[in-house]
Design a protein around this motif. Structure first.
Motif, short mmCIF file in Angstrom:
data_model
loop_
_atom_site.label_atom_id
_atom_site.label_comp_id
_atom_site.label_asym_id
_atom_site.label_seq_id
_atom_site.Cartn_x
_atom_site.Cartn_y
_atom_site.Cartn_z
N THR A 1 4.00 3.25 4.81
CA THR A 1 2.75 2.94 4.12
C THR A 1 2.42 1.46 4.23
O THR A 1 1.27 1.08 4.50
CB THR A 1 2.84 3.36 2.64
N ARG A 2 3.41 0.61 4.04
CA ARG A 2 3.19 -0.84 4.11
C ARG A 2 2.75 -1.26 5.52
O ARG A 2 1.88 -2.11 5.69
CB ARG A 2 4.47 -1.59 3.73
N LEU A 3 3.38 -0.67 6.54
CA LEU A 3 3.06 -1.03 7.92
C LEU A 3 1.66 -0.57 8.32
O LEU A 3 0.97 -1.24 9.11
CB LEU A 3 4.09 -0.42 8.89
N GLN A 4 1.23 0.57 7.80
CA GLN A 4 -0.06 1.12 8.21
C GLN A 4 -1.24 0.57 7.42
O GLN A 4 -2.39 0.80 7.80
CB GLN A 4 -0.04 2.65 8.09
N THR A 5 -0.98 -0.14 6.32
CA THR A 5 -2.07 -0.69 5.52
C THR A 5 -2.64 -1.92 6.21
O THR A 5 -1.93 -2.90 6.45
CB THR A 5 -1.56 -1.06 4.11
N LEU A 6 -3.93 -1.88 6.53
CA LEU A 6 -4.57 -2.97 7.27
C LEU A 6 -5.00 -4.11 6.36
O LEU A 6 -4.78 -5.28 6.65
CB LEU A 6 -5.78 -2.44 8.03
N GLN A 7 -5.65 -3.78 5.22
CA GLN A 7 -6.12 -4.80 4.29
C GLN A 7 -5.08 -5.01 3.20
O GLN A 7 -4.66 -4.06 2.54
CB GLN A 7 -7.45 -4.39 3.66
N LYS A 8 -4.71 -6.28 3.00
CA LYS A 8 -3.73 -6.61 1.98
C LYS A 8 -4.41 -7.31 0.81
O LYS A 8 -5.44 -7.99 0.97
CB LYS A 8 -2.65 -7.53 2.56
N GLY A 9 -3.83 -7.16 -0.38
CA GLY A 9 -4.32 -7.87 -1.54
C GLY A 9 -3.87 -9.32 -1.52
O GLY A 9 -3.12 -9.75 -0.63
N GLU A 10 -4.31 -10.08 -2.52
CA GLU A 10 -3.98 -11.50 -2.58
C GLU A 10 -2.48 -11.71 -2.73
O GLU A 10 -1.83 -11.13 -3.60
CB GLU A 10 -4.72 -12.14 -3.77
N GLY A 11 -1.92 -12.54 -1.84
CA GLY A 11 -0.49 -12.86 -1.91
C GLY A 11 0.43 -11.78 -1.39
O GLY A 11 1.65 -11.89 -1.55
N GLU A 12 -0.12 -10.73 -0.77
CA GLU A 12 0.73 -9.64 -0.28
C GLU A 12 1.15 -9.88 1.16
O GLU A 12 0.40 -10.44 1.97
CB GLU A 12 0.00 -8.30 -0.42
N ASP A 13 2.36 -9.45 1.47
CA ASP A 13 2.93 -9.69 2.79
C ASP A 13 2.32 -8.80 3.86
O ASP A 13 1.90 -7.67 3.59
CB ASP A 13 4.45 -9.41 2.78
N THR A 14 2.28 -9.32 5.07
CA THR A 14 2.03 -8.50 6.26
C THR A 14 3.34 -8.44 7.04
O THR A 14 4.17 -9.36 6.94
CB THR A 14 0.92 -9.09 7.14
#
Length: 322
Positions: free
Chosen positions: A254-267
């Motif tokens: 789920t983390r890898l497939q999420t394109l838009q991240k919230g503020e301060g969230e890791d890619t």
């Protein structure tokens, strides 16, 4: 009653109908699972019920079904491939009507591998649509004081309402991914999806087969058919065990497939990088985010699937067509 042989077209119809019915029933819980798993810094939701309540309050009842159209469109081939492939592999690996445990595990492995062709793009699109509400909830709403220009006298008129950001659509996301990344964009996280679905199937199918066979005796070479309640409970039980067992892999996917991240969230750069960062920043418990939601989603999903198989929906449909 003896165990009946089901044709491949009937299996495909059964798998498709089971997927449609199951997803319609449990999709809001799946949405809560995705949003809980993606939380890193700002904790917008305290749990599944809090997530669903806030979603209904801010996005309306149908906000709980964001991304459902993608799932309902692609879950039919996905579930059909998964269930039918497992049955085909089991038949091929059987010797004299007997399938050893290693054959059951191998059949599940084959089924999980086959379904990834459909599962990966389906999950990729679904996650973007499901998580959009969480990202929007993190955006600060400007107060009248903040809205006024610096150094200007405060206006007595209320500021104009902020324009809501356009909601993403499955077609829009697909077009953008194909334009910028090609077909590989839709298959982002395919390795993580494979890592999740293959172990899931290796656990689920052998466990279901053994639970479904409990207390039944063979009449000659044919095993007596299990009653409906046993098939349903076996599907629910095996589904929930397998779902919780592979939750850490689902969090990574789920983390890898999420394109838009919230503020301060890791890619993340890949599976290893995601695993390392989640462990360092959030601790081991982060790998079990959404585990209860997954159990509540998968258990009825596969219980319904086995119920559809038991009732012979596919055979009935084929009979009407003929």
């Amino acid at each position: 009653m003896a165990e009946k042989k089901v044709s491949l077209p009937a299996k495909l119809i059964n798998g498709g109908v089971a997927g449609l019915v199951g997803v319609t029933c449990v999709f809001p819980i799946d949405l809560a699972k995705t949003r809980l798993q993606n939380q890193q810094g700002v904790q917008v939701y305290k749990g599944m019920l809090d997530c669903l309540a806030k979603t209904v309050r801010s996005e309306g009842y149908f906000g709980c079904y964001r991304g459902a159209a993608v799932n309902l469109t692609l879950v039919t081939p996905e579930k059909a491939i998964k269930l039918a492939a497992n049955d085909v592999f089991r038949q091929k690996l059987s010797r004299d009507g007997h399938l050893p445990l290693w054959g059951e595990v191998l059949a599940g492995c084959g089924a999980g591998t086959c379904q990834v062709v459909v599962t990966t793009p389906m999950e990729m699109l679904k996650i973007q649509l499901q998580d959009a509400g969480r990202i929007a909830a993190q955006r600060p709403v400007p107060t009248p004081t903040q809205a006024a220009a610096p150094g200007s006298a405060p206006s007595l008129k209320p500021p104009p309402p902020a324009r809501p950001s356009p909601r993403p659509s499955a077609l829009g996301i697909t077009a953008e991914l194909l334009k910028t990344q090609g077909l590989a964009g839709l298959y982002r996280g395919a390795g993580a999806t494979l890592m999740r679905d293959v172990p899931f199937s290796m656990i689920y199918f052998p466990l279901f087969a053994n639970l479904n066979a409990l207390g039944r005796e063979k009449g000659g070479d044919v095993q007596v058919r299990a009653p409906f309640w046993q098939s349903f409970l076996a599907g629910c039980g095996a589904g929930s065990v397998a779902a919780v067992a592979v939750t850490p892999l689902d969090v990574i996917k789920t983390r890898l497939q999420t394109l838009q991240k919230g503020e301060g969230e890791d890619t993340y750069r890949g599976i290893v990088d995601c695993t390392r960062r989640v462990m360092m920043r959030e601790g081991p418990s982060a790998f079990l985010k959404g585990a209860a939601c997954r159990a509540l989603v998968i258990a009825p999903l596969f219980g319904i699937a086995q119920g559809v198989y038991f009732l012979g929906v596919g055979e009935t449909v084929l009979g009407l067509v003929e």
